[in-house]
Design a protein around this motif. Structure first.
Motif, PDB file in Angstrom:
ATOM      1  N   LYS A 512      45.283  35.961  37.084  1.00 25.90           N
ATOM      2  CA  LYS A 512      45.213  36.253  35.656  1.00 25.90           C
ATOM      3  C   LYS A 512      43.805  36.730  35.281  1.00 25.90           C
ATOM      4  CE  LYS A 512      48.687  32.743  34.570  1.00 25.90           C
ATOM      5  NZ  LYS A 512      48.966  31.477  33.838  1.00 25.90           N
ATOM      6  N   PRO A 513      43.666  37.698  34.350  1.00 27.27           N
ATOM      7  CA  PRO A 513      44.715  38.278  33.498  1.00 27.27           C
ATOM      8  C   PRO A 513      45.659  39.215  34.248  1.00 27.27           C
ATOM      9  CG  PRO A 513      42.645  39.415  33.145  1.00 27.27           C
ATOM     10  CD  PRO A 513      42.332  38.258  34.044  1.00 27.27           C
ATOM     11  N   TYR A 514      45.288  39.632  35.439  1.00 26.90           N
ATOM     12  CA  TYR A 514      46.181  40.417  36.291  1.00 26.90           C
ATOM     13  C   TYR A 514      45.670  40.245  37.721  1.00 26.90           C
ATOM     14  CZ  TYR A 514      42.333  43.615  35.203  1.00 26.90           C
ATOM     15  OH  TYR A 514      41.097  44.164  34.985  1.00 26.90           O
TER      16      TYR A 514
END
Length: 838
Positions: A512-514
């Protein structure tokens, strides 16, 4: 030497008679004597070697000294180096690190000679690689990046550069490439532990230090009367700059050094004060409380130029404003508006102190008091000299004496460096020092001020022409209209997404966020210089692709899938170098053609950009990039512009290899008393920090300290300061440096050693819940009891079982710092225990 509590009054000295601990300085001073005896057209030394050519280059690792270097070359090999010339011979300088780099790193047997990929069947970290061609490297890495981009999105590919090379193009072309790829740019300042200083300035002045530091402050220091240094050890970390301190001292300036260690710099001071690590803010607020209680503060300055007279709403804890957005002050009878603009005039009758009052603004009754009253109430309750002494362990009398000396000495300087910011709340120490300067009216005053890193380096970095730095993002007209560099760099619609580098552990662990699937490191010795080193290397196993650009087989390089050979300073075609402590700008040239198959950073990225058909002009040579940037600095309009480069003499720079940025000689930061804050004033109260209990300038205990419950298990604060022998890890494997500093040693106070049955030279295990390493100890009364220290930069190979001290260092995110910029890595804010090695 007389002793007064923990404040030591030191006798005067002549620098050339200093002990060998000032190794770099002594070498420099002898060189400067030789300089004065030579004509400008002759070499400095006695050498008469038949060189083919003499090339002006620059040594620019992360000591940030950017010393000009004359390289004497024959048959494409450097024979020797000497200091290059400047208009002021005090800048004609070189140190043993620079000499060793030129002569031994350039030709080191572990130079990465050609592109390599990890051997089939081997794992990252094993160091098994096979040689490949540049064509194969470009083809394979490009294909992998594009495949990851297709499967996981463009932001899953990340780039991260550090400060192994501080030259302008080398240090910024990684971000440029990330923007062209539209990937993720992992920022470096926070995880480098260099960002808290900026946040302290941001909270009070609204500016980064790069915007506000004084021109040639080192040169002008001799015109002050008192210099108080917090955590400053230029004698070891900036040895070529320390001569200005000694020159000023010879001119009669009194120096005070505050540090947990009796460093080389402290040993040359007039007064040394030993402090508990990370408690500088508490000591400073003790000084301020005593200054105000003794009525030695500058009330007129505080009323006119700070937000001290501005009213604070008791309910919202925000500045009181009217419907028009004007701030409100009180004149004893009525609320008075102050326009929201820089330097707005405060009504003459405005009261600095009102006590609790109720005012009517736009028909609304507001209970409030001034920001000054809020601050004074806070320090009176928490930071009397006695209470501050109990926190920082500096005698109350020393705090009081220094407070009155600073308040009554005109002009007086406060100088800081990186040491005091490398704690979990390090930004608060910088903020405290700035508030102390304002309390005494020393902001915007000649030969006074509160400073950190004055010079051209940060102005050039933060003033990078955006049309070069953001080849994709800057094509967006909305981005081009952004009001600040930070605002433009944070936009995510186009170009790279800037993500805090301190988040890398969390991102790799949580996705996260990716999720990140590929990371390309450049100029970053992450095998030694990263917090939670072992954890990072474990998490990197999740990555599909790791690329490292490096010029020597470093510990981090051994964890790559592909290693790309980068030139040293002397093989680079061209670049721009700036000093961090002066306004010299240098353009250096190639001394020797690249060894083996090494290439410039910009050339490497250009090859990949052309292969993947990325936007931006990637056909230029390094020389053409330099020409473009120099022209852009003079002509770029908008929020990124620094006026000091408009008048820079590019012809002189191209002709002589150096020039001075176009700053007026008489420049004094904030002389106009205009500040880029919400109020337009120096802010004694910060609205943005209300949610973090830091609106009022305050002190917060280090995250790991003797007052933490963890101290019952791990009672020693572990510091890992910069070494005089190396810029971080860059010089550790060079033979001349190894000869001077052959092995890591842990500084331990004799009392701490005795309590554990240890003697000088014993091997100990240093450990906490995060990791462990083994090292010899060196007993020293110069280190405060309860504190241990080992200079950083050592490689795992220097320790038994290839353990490493970076495994012990935490990377805890600070919400208050993230709200401003990015958490500052806190390498001095760690508790450990030591015991005889098993």
């Amino acid at each position: 030497m007389s002793k007064k509590g923990t404040g030591f009054n030191l006798s005067r000295r002549r620098f050339l008679a200093a002990s060998s601990t000032a190794m770099g300085l002594a070498a420099f001073s002898e060189t400067s004597v030789a300089i004065a005896q030579q004509t400008p057209t002759k070499p400095y030394g006695p050498w008469r070697i038949d060189a083919d050519k003499v090339v002006r280059s620059c040594c620019n690792p992360n000591c940030a000294g950017a010393c000009g270097i004359n390289a004497f070359v024959k048959d494409n090999r450097i024979l020797y180096v000497e200091p290059a010339r400047f208009e002021d011979p005090r800048y004609d300088r070189i140190c043993v690190k620079g000499i060793a780099y030129a002569m031994q790193k350039t030709y080191h047997p572990d130079r990465i000679k050609y592109p390599m990929k990890i051997a089939s069947g081997s794992k990252r970290g094993e160091g098994k690689y096979v040689r490949i061609s540049w064509e194969q490297a470009v083809d394979e890495i490009s294909a992998k990046l594009l495949d990851i981009k297709k499967r996981h999105g463009t932001k899953s590919c990340a780039w991260m550069t550090m400060t192994g090379n501080l030259d302008l193009i080398a240090n910024n072309c990684t971000a440029r490439f990330a923007d062209a790829f539209e990937g993720t740019n992992l920022t470096s300042a926070g995880i480098m532990a260099d960002l808290a200083a900026n946040m302290g300035f941001l909270q009070t002045t609204g500016s980064f230090p790069s915007h506000s530091q004084e021109t040639n402050s080192l040169e002008e220091m001799q015109y002050s009367k008192l210099v108080i240094c917090f955590g400053l050890n230029y004698a070891e970390t900036e040895p070529n700059a320390f001569r200005f301190f000694l020159d000023a001292q010879d001119a009669g300036v009194r120096f005070v050094h505050i540090d947990p260690r009796f460093s080389t710099s402290a040993s040359k001071s007039d007064l040394y004060i030993q402090i508990r690590p990370g408690t500088d803010a508490a000591m400073i607020y003790g000084m301020i409380q005593h200054i105000i209680a003794s009525r030695k503060h500058n009330a007129e300055y505080l009323r006119k130029y700070t937000s001290g007279a501005y009213l604070i709403d008791d309910a919202t804890k925000l500045y009181v404003r009217d419907k028009a957005g004007n701030f409100i002050v009180y004149d004893g009878k009525n609320p008075q508006p102050v326009k929201k603009e820089q330097g707005a005039e405060v009504p003459g009758g405005a009261l600095l102190s009102t006590g609790s009052i109720t005012v009517s603004v736009d028909g609304k009754q507001i209970k409030c008091c001034t920001a000054y009253d809020k601050f004074v109430e806070h320090i009176n309750a928490n930071y009397t000299p006695a209470k501050a002494s109990a926190i920082c362990e500096v005698p109350e009398s020393v705090i009081k004496d220094l407070a009155i000396e600073y308040a009554t000495t005109d002009p007086a300087i406060i100088r800081m460096t990186q040491g005091i910011q490398r704690y979990y709340s390090g930004h608060l120490s910088y903020r405290a020092a700035l508030v102390l300067g304002a309390i005494c009216g020393n902001i915007g005053k000649r030969y006074a001020g509160v400073s950190w890193a004055s010079g051209a380096l940060f102005r050039m970095i933060f003033g990078m022409p955006p049309e070069w730095l953001y080849p994709v993002k800057w094509q967006d007209p909305d981005t081009a209209k952004m009001s600040s560099w930070a605002e433009a760099s944070s936009t995510e619609e186009k170009g790279a997404r800037n993500v805090n580098g301190t988040e890398i552990l969390n991102i790799l662990e949580t996705g996260k966020p990716y999720p990140l699937k590929a990371v390309w490191f450049a100029g970053y010795g992450f095998g030694t210089q990263v917090p939670r080193r072992k954890k990072l290397l474990e998490l990197m196993q999740k990555l599909e692709l790791v690329v490292v650009s490096e010029n020597i087989m470093s510990p981090g390089a051994k964890h790559a899938d592909y290693i790309l050979p980068v030139t040293t300073f002397y093989e680079m075609e061209s670049d721009i170098s700036c000093m961090v402590l002066s306004y010299h700008v240098q353009r250096h040239s190639q001394a020797v053609t690249p060894l083996y198959e090494a290439k410039d950073d910009i050339e490497i990225y250009s090859m990949f950009a052309r292969k993947m058909n990325l936007p931006g002009n990637w056909s230029m040579t390094a020389t053409q990039h330099v020409d473009f940037l120099l022209n852009a600095y003079k002509t770029t309009k908008g929020p990124f512009k620094f006026d000091c480069f408009v008048n820079m003499d590019i012809a002189e720079l191209n002709r002589d290899g150096y020039t001075l940025a176009g700053m007026p000689k008489s420049f004094v930061p904030f002389e106009d008393q205009k500040f880029d804050t919400n109020t337009g004033k120096f802010e004694m109260y910060s609205e943005m920090m209300v949610p973090y209990d830091e609106a009022i300038p305050t002190y917060k205990e280090p995250l790991e300290s003797k007052k933490n419950k963890l101290a019952s298990k791990y009672p020693l604060v572990f510091m890992n300061v910069h070494s005089k022998y190396t810029a971080h890890s860059q010089h550790r494997v060079l033979p001349w440096i190894k000869e001077l500093d052959p092995e890591p040693l842990l500084e331990v106070n004799p009392a701490d050693a005795s309590a554990r049955g240890l003697k000088d030279g014993d091997k100990v295990d240093v450990f906490n819940d995060r990791g462990r390493f083994t090292v010899k100890i060196m007993l020293s009364e110069g280190i405060k009891a309860g504190v241990v220290n080992m200079p950083e930069g050592w490689w795992p190979d220097h320790f038994d079982n290839k353990s490493h001290y970076a495994d012990l260092l935490h990377m805890t995110l600070n919400p208050a710092q993230n709200a401003m910029l990015d958490t500052n890595y806190a390498p001095y804010d760690n508790l450990v225990q030591i015991a005889r090695a098993k």
